[in-house]
Design a protein around this motif. Structure first.
Motif, mmCIF file in Angstrom:
data_model
loop_
_atom_site.group_PDB
_atom_site.id
_atom_site.type_symbol
_atom_site.label_atom_id
_atom_site.label_comp_id
_atom_site.label_asym_id
_atom_site.label_seq_id
_atom_site.Cartn_x
_atom_site.Cartn_y
_atom_site.Cartn_z
ATOM 1 N N GLU A 98 0.820 -1.214 0.000
ATOM 2 C CA GLU A 98 0.000 0.000 0.000
ATOM 3 C C GLU A 98 0.855 1.267 0.000
ATOM 4 O O GLU A 98 0.448 2.299 -0.528
ATOM 5 C CB GLU A 98 -0.958 0.009 1.201
ATOM 6 N N GLN A 99 2.061 1.188 0.564
ATOM 7 C CA GLN A 99 2.951 2.347 0.553
ATOM 8 C C GLN A 99 3.465 2.609 -0.859
ATOM 9 O O GLN A 99 3.554 3.758 -1.300
ATOM 10 C CB GLN A 99 4.128 2.111 1.512
ATOM 11 N N LEU A 100 3.800 1.551 -1.595
ATOM 12 C CA LEU A 100 4.251 1.694 -2.978
ATOM 13 C C LEU A 100 3.147 2.280 -3.852
ATOM 14 O O LEU A 100 3.385 3.179 -4.663
ATOM 15 C CB LEU A 100 4.693 0.338 -3.523
ATOM 16 N N ILE A 101 1.933 1.763 -3.674
ATOM 17 C CA ILE A 101 0.800 2.249 -4.466
ATOM 18 C C ILE A 101 0.528 3.709 -4.152
ATOM 19 O O ILE A 101 0.293 4.534 -5.043
ATOM 20 C CB ILE A 101 -0.453 1.388 -4.182
ATOM 21 N N ALA A 102 0.559 4.047 -2.855
ATOM 22 C CA ALA A 102 0.324 5.439 -2.452
ATOM 23 C C ALA A 102 1.367 6.359 -3.056
ATOM 24 O O ALA A 102 1.060 7.484 -3.471
ATOM 25 C CB ALA A 102 0.318 5.541 -0.929
ATOM 26 N N ALA A 103 2.625 5.913 -3.120
ATOM 27 C CA ALA A 103 3.691 6.737 -3.686
ATOM 28 C C ALA A 103 3.446 7.003 -5.167
ATOM 29 O O ALA A 103 3.651 8.121 -5.650
ATOM 30 C CB ALA A 103 5.036 6.058 -3.481
ATOM 31 N N ILE A 104 3.003 5.993 -5.890
ATOM 32 C CA ILE A 104 2.726 6.155 -7.322
ATOM 33 C C ILE A 104 1.595 7.145 -7.539
ATOM 34 O O ILE A 104 1.696 8.074 -8.349
ATOM 35 C CB ILE A 104 2.383 4.793 -7.960
ATOM 36 N N ARG A 105 0.520 6.968 -6.802
ATOM 37 C CA ARG A 105 -0.638 7.848 -6.988
ATOM 38 C C ARG A 105 -0.318 9.273 -6.525
ATOM 39 O O ARG A 105 -0.769 10.250 -7.132
ATOM 40 C CB ARG A 105 -1.847 7.280 -6.248
ATOM 41 N N ALA A 106 0.473 9.401 -5.467
ATOM 42 C CA ALA A 106 0.857 10.732 -4.992
ATOM 43 C C ALA A 106 1.718 11.444 -6.030
ATOM 44 O O ALA A 106 1.547 12.639 -6.280
ATOM 45 C CB ALA A 106 1.601 10.623 -3.670
ATOM 46 N N ALA A 107 2.638 10.709 -6.646
ATOM 47 C CA ALA A 107 3.522 11.317 -7.649
ATOM 48 C C ALA A 107 2.727 11.861 -8.821
ATOM 49 O O ALA A 107 2.955 12.979 -9.289
ATOM 50 C CB ALA A 107 4.546 10.297 -8.125
ATOM 51 N N VAL A 108 1.772 11.070 -9.307
ATOM 52 C CA VAL A 108 0.967 11.496 -10.456
ATOM 53 C C VAL A 108 0.108 12.707 -10.095
ATOM 54 O O VAL A 108 -0.159 13.575 -10.929
ATOM 55 C CB VAL A 108 0.096 10.328 -10.953
ATOM 56 N N ALA A 109 -0.286 12.797 -8.826
ATOM 57 C CA ALA A 109 -1.092 13.924 -8.364
ATOM 58 C C ALA A 109 -0.254 15.166 -8.073
ATOM 59 O O ALA A 109 -0.785 16.190 -7.648
ATOM 60 C CB ALA A 109 -1.869 13.518 -7.124
ATOM 61 N N GLY A 110 1.071 15.072 -8.278
ATOM 62 C CA GLY A 110 1.937 16.202 -8.028
ATOM 63 C C GLY A 110 2.462 16.267 -6.617
ATOM 64 O O GLY A 110 3.082 17.244 -6.203
ATOM 65 N N ASP A 111 2.211 15.207 -5.841
ATOM 66 C CA ASP A 111 2.687 15.132 -4.470
ATOM 67 C C ASP A 111 4.061 14.477 -4.466
ATOM 68 O O ASP A 111 4.590 14.088 -5.508
ATOM 69 C CB ASP A 111 1.697 14.301 -3.645
ATOM 70 N N ALA A 112 4.664 14.356 -3.306
ATOM 71 C CA ALA A 112 5.955 13.678 -3.191
ATOM 72 C C ALA A 112 5.954 12.898 -1.891
ATOM 73 O O ALA A 112 6.213 13.445 -0.828
ATOM 74 C CB ALA A 112 7.105 14.670 -3.212
ATOM 75 N N LEU A 113 5.633 11.627 -1.983
ATOM 76 C CA LEU A 113 5.574 10.796 -0.793
ATOM 77 C C LEU A 113 6.953 10.232 -0.504
ATOM 78 O O LEU A 113 7.567 9.589 -1.353
ATOM 79 C CB LEU A 113 4.569 9.656 -0.981
ATOM 80 N N ILE A 114 7.444 10.492 0.681
ATOM 81 C CA ILE A 114 8.757 9.999 1.097
ATOM 82 C C ILE A 114 8.562 9.146 2.335
ATOM 83 O O ILE A 114 7.997 9.601 3.341
ATOM 84 C CB ILE A 114 9.723 11.161 1.378
ATOM 85 N N ASP A 115 8.995 7.917 2.250
ATOM 86 C CA ASP A 115 8.819 6.988 3.358
ATOM 87 C C ASP A 115 9.385 7.592 4.644
ATOM 88 O O ASP A 115 10.521 8.072 4.660
ATOM 89 C CB ASP A 115 9.536 5.669 3.029
#
Length: 482
Positions: free
Chosen positions: A378-395
């Motif tokens: 779920e963390q990997l999926i969240a990172a992908i969706r965040a990136a496309v939305a212009g976000d930057a998810l950093i563990d």
């Protein structure tokens, strides 16, 4: 048409006849204009560079005389009052007007700097480039600083061309025939790690594992004796891969980019993802995760940075999941090249904790997130969706690691004009929290958080959320325990 030769004895040739260019100082005028690449050189600079430190009293008239005689040699049929077309006046000086293919040095550099994914074409082009060399460049003028600098520059390009041509041939499966030349190249230039890498890979692919390891031992000995250094990261990884008989060493990297066919694609408007990791087990795990998630489509897999770049060109994905350390071209270098291109995909780095500098450098390059390879799906999926939305998810585990690297840095300075609530928001972003997690933490709406973050980016003149994270580290807003 006149052909100018600087990659060996300096010459100008017309109709297969070598032209009389006069004495060495007169030839140096033409050579200096050739080195300028078609740009105009002021007469004052020509004087200083032809007679460094001690120009003669009549230097200006001497230069004018040289130019006049050179023009007669280069264009013998030019009418007395007709403007010169080769060695032209370009106030306040002169310039050489010639096509790229008329000057061997210009033609050589143009061939070397071209890019192509076709390895056969690369080999042919670099063969053509290297065939232009007939000896040391500009050797007749070696006492002049500008000629020394240009000779060194051209020779470095020549070595790069030799190594790129060898690399293409190795990748095409022609390793065995290259070994004698690569042995000579590594022996002639023992401080070039790329020379040792190519030799070791060629030996390994020719079935000579022990000799490949021996080549790396020789490289280590030379570097220690000459520079007091150990092998660089690329050669160290290669040594480990040879000892482990890593599968990627046996395959041609150009042929192992795995691109899924259209029949494999999910219908609809799925987000297209490329996975780049040199470990087959990691790629398999990510394939399972992506295949099980609606709205995501794995379009290609790659084993190193070069393959990742090729896969992106082939498939035009939305997101690239990139291992930060890989053989041949590592993930950080590949990410920089991808992000420098027009309309790049989002890039998310994966790590098992590389060096702090690499993690930080990737953020500065503009990646859209960091995840651990051990992160839950779920963390990997969240990172992908965040990136496309212009976000930057950093563990969060990665941010803790990064923060430690900035502990003790002198005189951090928080950006001026930020309120306490805004500083708290920046800290939460830098800690790796998503907008949704921040909204829950602050008991506000997710849209309010997004608006506030976007407002901060605009005020601070930052391009994206990743730059806000970098700012937080650099300014000391985030520290252990904060």
């Amino acid at each position: 048409m006149v052909i100018f030769r600087a990659l060996g004895p300096f010459q100008a040739v017309s109709a297969d006849q070598v032209l009389d260019l006069g004495g060495q100082r007169q030839q140096a005028v033409l050579a200096r204009l050739l080195v300028a690449g078609g740009r105009a050189i002021p007469v004052s600079m020509l004087i200083d560079e032809l007679w460094p430190g001690a120009p003669p009293t009549q230097a200006l008239s001497t230069i004018q005389g040289y130019v006049s005689r050179l023009r007669r040699a280069l264009e013998p049929d030019r009418a007395p009052r007709e403007e010169a077309g080769v060695l032209v006046s370009a106030p306040p000086g002169y310039a050489l007007r010639a096509g790229v293919e008329q000057v061997d040095a210009w033609h050589f550099e143009n061939l070397v700097k071209q890019d192509s994914e076709d390895l056969d074409e690369v080999t042919r082009r670099l063969d053509t480039a290297l065939a232009l060399w007939r000896g040391p460049a500009l050797a007749e003028f070696s006492e002049l600083p500008w000629a020394q600098a240009e000779s060194l520059r051209l020779d470095e390009l020549r070595l790069i061309a030799v190594e790129r041509r060898a690399d293409a041939a190795v990748r095409l499966g022609r390793a065995g025939a290259l070994i004698p030349d690569l042995e000579a190249h590594a022996s002639g230039y023992p401080l070039r790690e790329e020379a040792w890498r190519l030799l070791a890979v060629a030996l390994y692919r020719a079935g000579r594992q022990a000799d490949a390891l021996g080549a790396l031992r020789r490289a280590r000995q030379v570097l220690r004796e000459e520079l007091g250094l150990d092998l660089g990261p690329t050669l160290q990884r290669l040594e480990q891969d040879i000892l482990a008989q890593a599968a990627h060493l046996d395959a041609s990297p150009a042929a192992t980019v795995t691109v899924r066919s259209a029949a494999d694609a999910e219908p609809g408007t799925a987000l297209r993802v490329v996975v780049a990791d040199d470990q087959a087990l990691v790629r398999t795990g990510l394939r399972v995760v992506l295949d099980s998630e609606p709205g995501l489509e794995l379009v290609a897999e790659a084993e190193n940075g070069e393959q990742a770049i090729a896969a992106v060109r082939l498939t035009r994905p939305d997101v690239v999941l990139m291992d930060i350390q890989m053989p041949r071209l590592d993930g950080l270098a590949a990410a920089r090249r991808l992000l420098a291109a027009e309309d790049p995909p989002k890039v998310i780095m994966m790590t098992t904790f590389g060096t702090d500098d690499n993690l930080y450098s990737a953020l500065r390059a503009g990646v859209s997130g960091f995840v651990l390879k051990t992160s839950p799906p779920e963390q990997l999926i969240a990172a992908i969706r965040a990136a496309v939305a212009g976000d930057a998810l950093i563990d969060p585990a990665v941010t803790t690691h990064l923060i430690a690297a900035f502990t003790g840095r002198a005189d951090p300075a928080a950006p001026a004009g930020l309120s306490d609530p805004e500083i708290d928001l920046v800290r939460l972003v830098a800690r790796g929290f998503t907008n949704r997690q921040i909204a829950v933490s602050l008991a506000v709406s997710e849209q309010a958080v997004a608006d506030e973050v976007n407002g901060l980016l605009k005020r601070l003149e930052l391009l994206d959320r990743a730059q806000l994270v970098v700012l937080a580290y650099e300014s000391g807003l985030v520290s252990p325990g904060s």
